[in-house]
Design a protein around this motif. Sequence first.
Motif, PDB file in Angstrom:
ATOM      1  N   UNK A   4       0.834  -1.168  -0.020  1.00 57.59           N
ATOM      2  CA  UNK A   4      -0.053   0.076   0.099  1.00 57.59           C
ATOM      3  C   UNK A   4       0.837   1.233   0.145  1.00 57.59           C
ATOM      4  N   UNK A   5       0.925   2.249  -1.003  1.00 53.85           N
ATOM      5  CA  UNK A   5       1.574   3.233  -1.169  1.00 53.85           C
ATOM      6  C   UNK A   5       0.515   4.431  -1.155  1.00 53.85           C
ATOM      7  N   UNK A   6       1.029   5.503  -0.221  1.00 58.00           N
ATOM      8  CA  UNK A   6       0.189   6.496  -0.099  1.00 58.00           C
ATOM      9  C   UNK A   6       0.524   7.632  -0.903  1.00 58.00           C
ATOM     10  N   UNK A   7      -0.562   8.339  -1.491  1.00 58.16           N
ATOM     11  CA  UNK A   7      -0.349   9.357  -2.625  1.00 58.16           C
ATOM     12  C   UNK A   7      -1.303  10.673  -1.688  1.00 58.16           C
ATOM     13  N   UNK A   8      -1.710  10.397  -0.305  1.00 54.75           N
ATOM     14  CA  UNK A   8      -2.661  11.284   0.225  1.00 54.75           C
ATOM     15  C   UNK A   8      -1.855  12.625   0.620  1.00 54.75           C
TER      16      UNK A   8
ATOM     17  N   UNK B  70      -3.531   1.434  -3.358  1.00 51.50           N
ATOM     18  CA  UNK B  70      -2.974   2.980  -2.798  1.00 51.50           C
ATOM     19  C   UNK B  70      -3.988   3.641  -2.081  1.00 51.50           C
ATOM     20  N   UNK B  71      -3.348   4.638  -1.314  1.00 49.12           N
ATOM     21  CA  UNK B  71      -3.988   5.633  -0.453  1.00 49.12           C
ATOM     22  C   UNK B  71      -4.258   6.729  -1.334  1.00 49.12           C
ATOM     23  N   UNK B  72      -5.322   7.506  -1.034  1.00 46.69           N
ATOM     24  CA  UNK B  72      -5.407   8.938  -1.695  1.00 46.69           C
ATOM     25  C   UNK B  72      -6.560   9.665  -1.290  1.00 46.69           C
ATOM     26  N   UNK B  73      -7.017  10.965  -1.431  1.00 45.99           N
ATOM     27  CA  UNK B  73      -8.186  11.431  -0.988  1.00 45.99           C
ATOM     28  C   UNK B  73      -9.139  11.667  -1.956  1.00 45.99           C
ATOM     29  N   UNK B  74     -10.485  11.520  -1.653  1.00 51.42           N
ATOM     30  CA  UNK B  74     -11.467  11.922  -2.471  1.00 51.42           C
ATOM     31  C   UNK B  74     -11.604  13.658  -2.621  1.00 51.42           C
TER      32      UNK B  74
ATOM     33  N   UNK C 220     -16.037   2.776  -9.793  1.00 54.31           N
ATOM     34  CA  UNK C 220     -15.602   1.191  -9.661  1.00 54.31           C
ATOM     35  C   UNK C 220     -14.298   1.107  -9.404  1.00 54.31           C
ATOM     36  N   UNK C 221     -13.513   1.985 -10.372  1.00 56.48           N
ATOM     37  CA  UNK C 221     -12.102   1.871 -10.702  1.00 56.48           C
ATOM     38  C   UNK C 221     -11.312   2.407  -9.390  1.00 56.48           C
ATOM     39  N   UNK C 222     -12.093   3.416  -8.786  1.00 60.41           N
ATOM     40  CA  UNK C 222     -11.344   4.257  -7.751  1.00 60.41           C
ATOM     41  C   UNK C 222     -11.559   3.265  -6.451  1.00 60.41           C
ATOM     42  N   UNK C 223     -12.451   2.389  -6.565  1.00 61.73           N
ATOM     43  CA  UNK C 223     -12.549   1.360  -5.335  1.00 61.73           C
ATOM     44  C   UNK C 223     -11.467   0.211  -5.411  1.00 61.73           C
TER      45      UNK C 223
ATOM     46  N   UNK D 185     -10.374  12.538  -7.617  1.00 60.62           N
ATOM     47  CA  UNK D 185      -9.506  12.171  -6.345  1.00 60.62           C
ATOM     48  C   UNK D 185      -8.153  13.051  -6.414  1.00 60.62           C
ATOM     49  N   UNK D 186      -7.748  13.283  -5.325  1.00 60.59           N
ATOM     50  CA  UNK D 186      -6.637  14.059  -5.365  1.00 60.59           C
ATOM     51  C   UNK D 186      -5.305  12.885  -4.900  1.00 60.59           C
ATOM     52  N   UNK D 187      -4.122  13.165  -5.930  1.00 53.35           N
ATOM     53  CA  UNK D 187      -3.047  12.344  -5.754  1.00 53.35           C
ATOM     54  C   UNK D 187      -1.916  13.347  -5.422  1.00 53.35           C
ATOM     55  N   UNK D 188      -0.993  13.143  -4.487  1.00 52.14           N
ATOM     56  CA  UNK D 188      -0.195  14.032  -4.108  1.00 52.14           C
ATOM     57  C   UNK D 188       1.301  13.360  -4.149  1.00 52.14           C
ATOM     58  N   UNK D 189       2.433  13.886  -4.780  1.00 48.00           N
ATOM     59  CA  UNK D 189       3.710  13.259  -4.799  1.00 48.00           C
ATOM     60  C   UNK D 189       4.523  14.118  -3.850  1.00 48.00           C
TER      61      UNK D 189
END
Length: 341
Positions: A1-5, A302-306, A293-296, A317-321
Amino acid sequence: MYSFRNDYSEGAHPNILESLVRTNMEQTFGYGEDNYTLEAQELIRAHIGREDVAIHFLVGGTQTNLTAISAFLRPHEAAIAAASGHIAVHETGAIEATGHKVITTETVDGKLSPIHIEAVLKAHTDEHMVKPKLVYLSDSTEVGTIYYKEELRAIYECAKSHGLLVMIDGARLGSALMAKDNDVTLNDLAQYSDAFYIGGTKNGALLGEALVIVNDSLKEDFRYHIKQKGGLLAKGRIIALGYIELFKEQLFFDLAKHANEMAEFLLQGIKEAGYSTLTESTTNQVFPILPKDIIKELRKQFDFSDWEEIDEAHLAIRLVTSWATPKESVESFCEALAHFK
């Protein structure tokens, strides 16, 4: 599980940790009066190209915003911000808690313009309302966009023509400065604002924001305001050591460039998979619009924010690097996105 939160999940760049360990047993003055703080201030002044600015180190963005804005404004005065502005959305009413209203205005791309400022001023005409006094900008904005030099100049001139102050939230300033389409320098920020800050928390520092006060009328007694708001650290050198490592060479800019490059790789993968984005971000935040459904399925890896509901079937969604995002994690996300399509 990688986080882009977010871009502050990791601790700090190894150079900063090594500096903290190396100096750990030294005895220094407290409350930002140590030699390391003085050195960090001079390094930042050199990068800005101005010796006449006051620099203060605070722990985080919310503390910096509430301390500065409450110090700069009289009790009846208010700040103007984009509706998406951090002080209006994500700071638990911190500015209002100091007694100052935040007047928000809707924008398309998270950026204020003279038109927005003029509209707010026309709606606040007398002493029965709060008095707009400070224009709050974020660079980069909360939706990943940046201000260009001409935009900052126009906002600053508009503000000055109405006796307003301009403050720039630079929590992600590194990412803005290193954006491929950016034409703004640190010196430009000092020219077109009364105060701005250089965010370290989201760009490789253990903690810290460097507030730069340009306007002489705002400098007096500012340390009193920091102390009253609980921000004057006894061990102030902890923040300063981070900024020394970030600014003694080009590390601050190199880390921000890496974060932006990883976001650009993400953006390429998203577009190649046939998806669009909510905003045209050139910084380290990307806002793809994807089927729910793809987000699910993506959440399993991966972890990220709605971010924003688009319709019943789609969500932005928001992806942060970050400064530490591995390219392999970006490639994995892009491969998963292509696979689930």
